[in-house]
Write an enzyme that holds these catalytic residues in place. Structure first.
Site, mmCIF file in Angstrom:
data_model
loop_
_atom_site.group_PDB
_atom_site.id
_atom_site.type_symbol
_atom_site.label_atom_id
_atom_site.label_comp_id
_atom_site.label_asym_id
_atom_site.label_seq_id
_atom_site.Cartn_x
_atom_site.Cartn_y
_atom_site.Cartn_z
ATOM 1 N N GLU A 135 39.453 52.435 39.994
ATOM 2 C CA GLU A 135 39.823 52.803 38.618
ATOM 3 C C GLU A 135 40.418 54.214 38.585
ATOM 4 O O GLU A 135 39.955 55.084 37.836
ATOM 5 C CB GLU A 135 38.621 52.669 37.663
ATOM 6 C CG GLU A 135 38.146 51.236 37.548
ATOM 7 C CD GLU A 135 37.179 50.950 36.404
ATOM 8 O OE1 GLU A 135 36.727 51.885 35.725
ATOM 9 O OE2 GLU A 135 36.880 49.748 36.193
ATOM 10 N N GLU A 185 36.399 43.557 39.627
ATOM 11 C CA GLU A 185 35.266 43.734 38.709
ATOM 12 C C GLU A 185 35.484 42.810 37.521
ATOM 13 O O GLU A 185 36.498 42.920 36.828
ATOM 14 C CB GLU A 185 35.143 45.184 38.231
ATOM 15 C CG GLU A 185 34.596 46.108 39.290
ATOM 16 C CD GLU A 185 34.345 47.531 38.801
ATOM 17 O OE1 GLU A 185 34.060 47.737 37.609
ATOM 18 O OE2 GLU A 185 34.443 48.448 39.649
HETATM 19 O O1 AHR Z 1 30.559 48.116 36.913
HETATM 20 C C1 AHR Z 1 30.320 49.275 36.178
HETATM 21 C C2 AHR Z 1 31.525 50.193 36.136
HETATM 22 O O2 AHR Z 1 32.568 49.583 35.434
HETATM 23 C C3 AHR Z 1 32.142 50.550 37.446
HETATM 24 O O3 AHR Z 1 31.514 51.603 38.073
HETATM 25 C C4 AHR Z 1 33.534 50.937 37.064
HETATM 26 O O4 AHR Z 1 34.464 50.717 38.095
HETATM 27 C C5 AHR Z 1 33.802 50.111 35.828
HETATM 28 O O5 AHR Z 1 34.335 50.861 34.802
#
Ligand code: AHR
Length: 489
Positions: A175, A297
């Site tokens: 990110e 994610e």
């Molecule tokens: O999964 C929780 C968080 O969500 C992670 O650390 C981040 O990459 C995302 O914003």
């Protein structure tokens, strides 16, 4: 009861489902690593090298193919050298993203590689780009993978690991449009090119380099990545998308109205549009499909459970989560030409967890059981699967059914979910171009708010379910709020 026709053409392959599409993610966040996975070697909880035996067994049962670590946002403030050597003297740090707690680095590279070895999955390491250096990341790769004489390989040997490990998946930052450095895509693209240049393929190891991809619908990010990255130095870009209708009002994991249920499902279903939009951009620059889309994610994100640390993201997991997991996994299968990996956030005790732990107790969530139901898709060929459908809601599109099919070694696996809270779905499915004579089905079904907890760990579990095969047609009736897997051979 509502009736739906389906058609599967087993001769029409739409993509290969890499096992990694059923991947997972474990971050140094709350009780995911510590307590959830790692309890230390002197814990009374049964463990191997400090790693919980019950967790290893549960991960193995769903054939976890890949595990992403150490973050998440944590990755861009993690300095790997703090997590090697004698545990008692490892440098401590503040976990600034997740509750400001002290991280003692007891779980580091050796412990993570041991976990992956015990589970039998591929390690996926996300490097620190935001606050680390090129040298630091290059040395991490050298430490893990180089088999000759070198400063990092020698250091690894001093720490008890003679042979190098294999490391395939390497993320170059996390990110980086947000917690990983707040970069613009134009800037990050160059940073990515620089960092990856120094991550070498040592000793027969072949890295699969994953660039930070877009957040949700940020098409500009994808466009700039595809303009600036080439297959020569990029294997994939990583999309992050959570099912959260409103970031300021996430709501409870267990108490929700029917309308809130539909709103969440509509949000989860946006994944389909996102995959289509990002894939279309990628097709323009890479029609040969050499750069993959990784969804590294995904999952639901609610308010934390009452009384728990707000920075630890601990939430319960109901049949609503099972329905959203099935929706997402069916979408990944259907898009498996370009989507080569997807990692649920997160494996234990965080967000849409597979497993919840409390001391020595462990609970398998409804989401865990969906991964169990879907595991036969791993390594299969996705095949054409049409289904009639309808929306459960007038204001927003909430598909009642989701489904996908794959063939592996002549065996057809069909997974299908019914999101309706009121209606049974009676499915009649034509199966073309595959001779099948036997059908067996398993199902996960319960009232939508049902969940497993430490007092009743088996409230939601997989049960056998009738499926009938007649004249090349499959007859399957799903009760409301259900996820099923059918094996046909
Ligand atoms: O999964 C929780 C968080 O969500 C992670 O650390 C981040 O990459 C995302 O914003």
């Amino acid at each position: 009861m509502k009736q739906f026709r389906m058609l599967i053409n087993a001769a029409d392959c739409t993509g290969h489902i890499e096992p990694e599409v059923y991947g997972h993610f474990a971050e140094h966040l709350g009780r995911c690593i510590y307590q959830g996975i790692y309890v230390g070697t002197d814990s009374p909880i049964p463990n191997i090298c400090g790693i919980r035996k019950d967790v290893i067994e549960a991960f193995r049962q769903i054939r976890m193919p890949v595990l992403r670590w150490p973050g998440g946002c944590f990755a861009d403030e993690y300095h790997w050298k703090d997590g090697i050597g004698e545990p008692a003297v490892r440098r401590k740090m503040i976990n600034t993203n997740w509750g400001g707690v002290t991280e003692d680095n007891a779980f580091g590279t050796h412990e993570f590689m041991k976990l992956c070895e015990l589970v039998g999955c591929e390690p996926y390491i996300t490097g620190n780009v935001g606050s680390g250096t090129v040298q630091e990341l290059a040395e991490w790769v050298e430490y893990i993978t180089f088999d000759g004489v070198s400063p990092m390989a020698d250091l690894r040997r001093q720490n008890g690991q003679n042979e190098p490990w294999k490391l395939k998946y390497l993320g170059i930052g996390n990110e980086n449009w947000g917690c990983g450095g707040n970069m613009r895509p134009e800037y990050y693209a160059d940073v990515y090119r620089r960092y990856q240049s120094f991550c070498k393929n040592f000793s027969g190891n072949q890295l699969y380099r994953i660039a930070c991809g877009p957040s949700g619908s940020d098409l500009h990010w994808t466009e700039v990545m595809m303009q600036n990255l080439t297959p020569a130095h990029t294997d994939a870009i990583a999309l992050h998308f959570y099912s959260v209708p409103e970031w300021n009002h996430k709501g409870s994991a267990t108490e929700f109205t029917e309308d809130e249920y539909y709103t969440l499902l509509a949000c989860a279903n946006e994944m389909e549009t996102l995959l289509r939009m990002h894939t279309q951009i990628m097709e323009r620059y890479d029609p040969q499909n050499r750069i993959a889309l990784v969804v590294d994610e995904w999952g639901t994100w609610y308010d934390v459970e009452p009384g728990t640390h707000p920075g630890f993201l601990y939430q319960q997991n109901t049949m609503r989560d099972a329905i959203t997991a099935a929706l997402n996994l069916n979408l990944f299968n259907r898009n498996s030409r370009r989507v080569k990996m997807a990692n649920l956030a997160q494996a234990v005790n965080v967000l849409q967890a597979l497993l919840l732990t409390e001391g020595e107790k462990l609970v398998k969530t409804p989401t865990y059981h969906v991964f169990d139901l879907f595991k036969e898709h791993q390594g299969g060929d996705a095949v054409y699967c049409f289904m009639e459908n309808e929306s459960l809601c007038d204001e927003k599109y909430v598909p009642m059914l989701s489904g996908s099919a794959s063939v592996k070694a002549g065996v057809l696996t069909l997974t299908v979910s019914n999101a309706s809270l009121h209606d049974e779905a009676k499915i009649v499915c034509d199966i073309c171009n595959l001779d099948v004579s036997q059908a067996s089905a398993r199902i996960l079904t319960q009232e939508v708010h049902a969940y497993n907890d430490f007092d009743v760990p088996d409230r939601v579990t997989i049960q056998p379910h009738p499926a009938e095969l007649k004249d090349g047609k499959l007859y399957l009736t799903l009760p409301p709020c259900a996820v099923a897997a059918v094996t046909l051979q």
